[in-house]
Design a protein around this motif. Structure first.
Motif, PDB file in Angstrom:
ATOM      1  N   ALA A   1       0.662  -1.191   0.028  1.00  0.00           N
ATOM      2  CA  ALA A   1      -0.016   0.038   0.153  1.00  0.00           C
ATOM      3  C   ALA A   1       0.921   1.114   0.001  1.00  0.00           C
ATOM      4  O   ALA A   1       1.891   1.424   0.769  1.00  0.00           O
ATOM      5  CB  ALA A   1      -0.948   0.007   1.213  1.00  0.00           C
TER       6      ALA A   1
ATOM      7  N   TYR B   1      -7.299   2.066  -6.455  1.00  0.00           N
ATOM      8  CA  TYR B   1      -7.011   3.670  -6.023  1.00  0.00           C
ATOM      9  C   TYR B   1      -8.100   4.197  -5.329  1.00  0.00           C
ATOM     10  O   TYR B   1      -9.311   3.794  -5.655  1.00  0.00           O
ATOM     11  CB  TYR B   1      -6.710   4.326  -7.168  1.00  0.00           C
ATOM     12  CG  TYR B   1      -5.491   3.849  -8.202  1.00  0.00           C
ATOM     13  CD1 TYR B   1      -4.169   4.304  -7.941  1.00  0.00           C
ATOM     14  CD2 TYR B   1      -5.748   2.973  -9.218  1.00  0.00           C
ATOM     15  CE1 TYR B   1      -3.245   4.015  -8.747  1.00  0.00           C
ATOM     16  CE2 TYR B   1      -4.514   2.824 -10.026  1.00  0.00           C
ATOM     17  CZ  TYR B   1      -3.129   3.257  -9.436  1.00  0.00           C
ATOM     18  OH  TYR B   1      -2.255   2.684 -10.455  1.00  0.00           O
TER      19      TYR B   1
ATOM     20  N   LEU C   1      -1.844   4.657   7.111  1.00  0.00           N
ATOM     21  CA  LEU C   1      -2.615   5.915   6.517  1.00  0.00           C
ATOM     22  C   LEU C   1      -1.612   7.187   6.262  1.00  0.00           C
ATOM     23  O   LEU C   1      -1.961   7.946   5.521  1.00  0.00           O
ATOM     24  CB  LEU C   1      -3.819   6.244   7.076  1.00  0.00           C
ATOM     25  CG  LEU C   1      -4.790   5.258   6.988  1.00  0.00           C
ATOM     26  CD1 LEU C   1      -6.124   5.539   7.850  1.00  0.00           C
ATOM     27  CD2 LEU C   1      -5.376   4.991   5.780  1.00  0.00           C
TER      28      LEU C   1
ATOM     29  N   PRO D   1       0.753   9.519   4.626  1.00  0.00           N
ATOM     30  CA  PRO D   1       1.070   9.675   3.457  1.00  0.00           C
ATOM     31  C   PRO D   1       2.579   9.997   3.306  1.00  0.00           C
ATOM     32  O   PRO D   1       3.222  10.433   4.268  1.00  0.00           O
ATOM     33  CB  PRO D   1       0.358  11.126   3.053  1.00  0.00           C
ATOM     34  CG  PRO D   1      -0.763  11.434   4.185  1.00  0.00           C
ATOM     35  CD  PRO D   1      -0.113  10.661   5.571  1.00  0.00           C
TER      36      PRO D   1
ATOM     37  N   VAL E   1      -4.610   6.743  -2.036  1.00  0.00           N
ATOM     38  CA  VAL E   1      -3.909   5.208  -1.770  1.00  0.00           C
ATOM     39  C   VAL E   1      -4.003   4.293  -2.828  1.00  0.00           C
ATOM     40  O   VAL E   1      -4.852   4.455  -3.561  1.00  0.00           O
ATOM     41  CB  VAL E   1      -4.427   4.527  -0.385  1.00  0.00           C
ATOM     42  CG1 VAL E   1      -5.906   4.442  -0.710  1.00  0.00           C
ATOM     43  CG2 VAL E   1      -3.701   3.434   0.081  1.00  0.00           C
TER      44      VAL E   1
ATOM     45  N   VAL F   1       0.299   5.377   0.262  1.00  0.00           N
ATOM     46  CA  VAL F   1      -0.435   6.422   0.426  1.00  0.00           C
ATOM     47  C   VAL F   1       0.314   7.938   0.172  1.00  0.00           C
ATOM     48  O   VAL F   1       1.449   8.025   0.779  1.00  0.00           O
ATOM     49  CB  VAL F   1      -1.002   6.671   2.089  1.00  0.00           C
ATOM     50  CG1 VAL F   1      -1.824   7.848   2.337  1.00  0.00           C
ATOM     51  CG2 VAL F   1      -1.438   5.410   2.322  1.00  0.00           C
ATOM     52  N   GLU F   2      -0.207   8.410  -0.692  1.00  0.00           N
ATOM     53  CA  GLU F   2       0.692   9.597  -1.219  1.00  0.00           C
ATOM     54  C   GLU F   2      -0.127  11.005  -0.933  1.00  0.00           C
ATOM     55  O   GLU F   2      -1.271  11.122  -1.009  1.00  0.00           O
ATOM     56  CB  GLU F   2       0.715   9.650  -2.915  1.00  0.00           C
ATOM     57  CG  GLU F   2       1.548  10.626  -3.563  1.00  0.00           C
ATOM     58  CD  GLU F   2       1.690  10.506  -5.047  1.00  0.00           C
ATOM     59  OE1 GLU F   2       2.654  10.208  -5.606  1.00  0.00           O
ATOM     60  OE2 GLU F   2       0.457  10.789  -5.481  1.00  0.00           O
TER      61      GLU F   2
END
Length: 786
Positions: free
Chosen positions: A239, A499, A533, A535, A259, A241-242
């Protein structure tokens, strides 16, 4: 009709594109590609250069700029019509302008227009895109730089006046290509393979998680550049997260975190070890002229169509008894072996194989839409799930129409697609499989088609995964909005991407969990992935752009669906999202105008179509070979007729030459009875197997096993019949001499073992011992599977 232009430089007009430089950065399973196209106008008149070229069908083009001297102009994304008007206005005002747009018919074809390039001026165009890397059957990640652009076949009355393809033999392309790549991953890079010659792989750290490579010197611009990247422990779910773009508004796709989940479902071994005993298997084979091209550049004797024939032999022999099948072939028209799918038996299999042996690349163009419509018009057979196998080199102009048709019928079948040779449309091949709930394979360079097709047949023989659902477990103040299309198919070991945009207050230690639930063979199953979570920063917005691309494609397909009342609401959403994210779409284009240069145009603006490399050379060679064969046969029969009239006792064929108006027979050294081409030993043995799975003890089998009939019969145990003995010998030979290509014959061997079990013979141990002694093998009964 084939829609392409000739090479304009053949009229001694210089092409302004001088070089293409490509730099690739691969991070785990996502690639960022930067292409720099260098132009120079050496003429005494202003030019407009138009370059039509391929990109991966699922690429998200996210940056386009031009550099003129010390001036850089960054393009904007606008609605396509507005961008075209701005481009035309700029040219008429003497301004330099650059337009990049996607084909309306196929998302893997782009057109770059470089306008009003002044005499003596140079321009450097930078194009950047991001793309996901597809997972291959052997767990490799596939990156492909489509260097070859074949002419796209436009069906009659298609009304497509979109982008014309300019192509020519790769040896005549007047510009150069340089290519380099950097690969990094949390897991070590095991190896990187390519269809092109590479310099040795250079690792950048002791953990071998970073590496660089580039094309070896002397690379010819004659093929797609394919990389297969292998990581250790590649099937680990991940995973990413950006963080959102700082300048973007919160509550928008680009402003909120996104994500990207990579899931690899694992199925129970009991299910994976069993295969279906039913199904309707429909094959659709491309027989257009381009299928006569060589499979690769080192072996000219194996053509795409001949490899497809060999593959169909293996596929037909591997089908289960009790299933149904049919084979369609298409070009400008289409035909089928049977009016409708028939039950698989010895009789129907023999008839199909005889027809397959006769198939040539003689049906003209590539009209794939009509045979698909016909197949879908046939009623499905109760309790026989339909599995469609499509073999094509993928040179069609109506890609989106074909994919839409497959999606419309996705509820009634699974579609497995195979792109053959350089120039195959990734948008078509991947789109067929994605919308048809199947799996896509590409056969390039020295790849063999057979193992890839048999891998897909294994997928087709496994029960379909149904009732797929995705549930999210997130902190109470965080919510997820899924941006990618729903998962419609799952296969063992194959990756599924999700996404989603995240909104709400995300704390440092916050965790989320995604659960994929599904039903397999009547048993409910699930896979979970827990992830942090928080980012990541400074990731270049790669995940956001891929998510935007996924959402744009969903909306574009929705826009193409027939509706009672047409409106532009979906199109407006696409344009808005494309402009906001800076990602290309079918309804937008990149436009850059150099407003600092307002020189009036002196004289008319000349247009130069820049050629892209193609396999056109092989089409010409094939055409000339056909003409030569026709002349040879005409002379042969003419001379034979003359010999008969003169009551010649014997006629010896020779080589013929034309000398003025006279025909002269030049005696050759070829023996009167020329031997037939030697068949591959594996295919020879496979061709002798019956539909039930057994073999006959025949002279042909003796030849295939390298023995005489007497040598085969003599050691046969008295307690077993001829068929059991022949079948055991065949299995021993496969396990003893062809384990390196086991994936090609494993399914038909399983069928043979099932047949042997059904015979309830007590002499199998004796057969295995005698067979090992005869063939010089050491294969155990357990390894044979009975």
């Amino acid at each position: 009709m084939v829609n392409h232009c000739g090479l304009l430089s053949a009229r001694k007009e210089p092409v302004p594109l001088k070089s293409v430089e490509v730099e690739v950065e691969v991070r785990d399973h996502v690639a960022t590609v930067v292409s720099t196209l260098n132009y120079e106008n050496k003429e005494d008149k202003p030019l407009e250069a138009v370059f039509v070229f391929p990109l991966p069908g699922d690429a998200a083009v996210c940056h386009f700029s031009a550099t003129l001297g010390q001036t850089q102009i960054i393009a904007e994304v606008k609605g396509k019509q507005e961008a075209r008007e701005d481009y035309d206005d700029a040219l008429s005002s003497g301004l330099e302008a650059f337009l990049l747009e996607e084909s309306e018919q196929s998302p893997d074809i782009f057109s770059l227009s470089v306008g009003s390039l002044q005499p003596g001026e140079s321009a450097s165009i930078r194009l950047e895109y991001v793309t996901e890397l597809n997972v291959q059957a052997d767990s490799g990640l596939r990156f492909c730089l489509p260097a070859v652009l074949n002419p796209r076949y436009q069906p009659q009355d298609s009304g497509s006046g979109n982008i014309q393809v300019t192509s020519c033999p790769a040896s005549l392309v007047p510009y150069t290509l340089s290519f380099s790549a950097q690969v990094s991953s949390p897991r070590p890079v095991s190896k990187i393979e390519s269809n092109c010659s590479l310099d040795p792989l250079q690792y950048l750290n002791s953990e071998q998680t970073k590496a660089t490579l580039k094309l070896a010197a002397g690379h010819k611009f004659d093929r797609d550049v394919e990389l297969l990247i292998y990581y250790k422990d590649a099937h680990q779910p991940t995973a990413v997260v950006e963080a959102g773009q700082a300048s973007a508004e919160l509550g928008t796709l680009m402003g909120d975190p996104v994500v990207m989940l990579s899931l690899y479902p694992e199925f129970p071994q009991a299910v994976m070890s069993s295969v279906a005993t039913c199904g309707e298997f429909v094959c659709l084979l491309d027989r257009s002229g381009s299928m006569g091209a060589a499979m690769n550049h080192t072996n000219r004797n194996e053509t795409r169509i001949s490899s497809a024939r060999d593959t169909l032999l293996l596929l037909l022999k591997s089908l289960p008894m009790g299933s149904y099948f049919n084979i369609y072939s298409f070009g400008s028209s289409f035909e089928s072996i049977f009016p409708k799918s028939v039950e698989y038996s010895q009789k129907t299999m023999e008839k199909a194989l005889k027809k397959v042996e006769e198939m040539q690349e003689d049906l003209g163009g590539t009209e794939i839409l009509e045979p698909l419509k016909h197949i879908y018009s046939q009623p499905c057979i109760p309790s026989q799930p339909r599995q469609l196998f499509v073999f094509t080199d993928g040179e069609v102009g109506n890609t989106k129409g074909v994919i839409d048709l497959v999606k419309k019928n996705s509820h009634a079948h699974r579609c497995f697609s195979f792109g053959i040779g350089e120039g195959a449309s990734s948008a078509l091949i991947n789109g067929l499989a994605k919308e048809g709930g199947g799996h896509a394979q590409f056969i390039l360079g020295s790849d063999r088609m057979q193992p890839k097709v048999m891998q897909s047949l294994r997928y087709a023989l496994h029960p379909a995964v149904v009732d797929i659902s995705v549930t999210w477990d997130l902190p109470k103040d965080v919510s997820a909005t899924v941006l990618s299309p729903p998962i419609t198919s799952l296969f063992q070991g194959q990756r599924s991407l999700i996404y989603a945009g995240l909104t709400g207050q995300i704390s440092e230690a916050a965790e989320g969990c995604v659960t994929v639930k599904y039903s397999l063979a009547g048993h409910p199953s699930q896979n979970q992935l827990r992830f942090n979570l928080k980012p990541t920063e400074d990731s270049g917005l790669t995940v956001h752009r891929l998510a935007a691309r996924a959402l744009i494609r969903c909306l574009e397909m929705e826009d193409r669906e027939p509706r009672q009342q047409q409106d532009d609401s979906v199109k407006k959403k696409v344009v808005e999202l494309s402009v906001q994210s800076g990602v290309s779409s079918a309804f937008t284009a990149f436009i850059a105008v150099n407003k600092g240069n307002g020189k009036a145009i002196q004289g008319p603006l000349e247009r130069r179509n820049v050629p892209a490399p193609s396999d056109f050379y092989y089409d010409i060679v094939g055409f000339l070979s056909t003409i030569a064969s026709f002349i040879y046969l005409s002379l042969f029969f003419s001379t034979l007729s003359t010999a008969k009239k003169k009551k010649t006792k014997s006629f010896k064929p020779g080589l013929f030459s034309l000398k003025g108006k006279k025909q002269k027979v030049v005696q050759s050294d070829v023996p009167e009875t020329s031997p037939l081409p030697t068949m591959d030993p594996l295919l020879h043995l496979v061709s002798l197997q019956k539909a039930s799975g057994c073999w006959d003890l025949s002279p042909a089998l003796a030849t295939a096993l390298g023995k005489t009939s007497e040598e085969l019969k003599k050691p046969k145990p008295a307690s077993v019949n001829m068929e059991i003995w022949a079948t055991v010998l065949s299995l021993i030979w496969l396990h003893g001499f062809k384990m390196d290509v086991r994936e090609e014959w494993e399914l038909l061997a399983m069928k043979a073992v099932s047949w042997l079990r059904a015979q309830n013979s007590s002499g199998l141990n004796e057969c295995v011992d005698a067979g090992n002694a005869l063939l010089g093998c050491n294969v155990t009964k357990d390894s044979l599977g009975f």
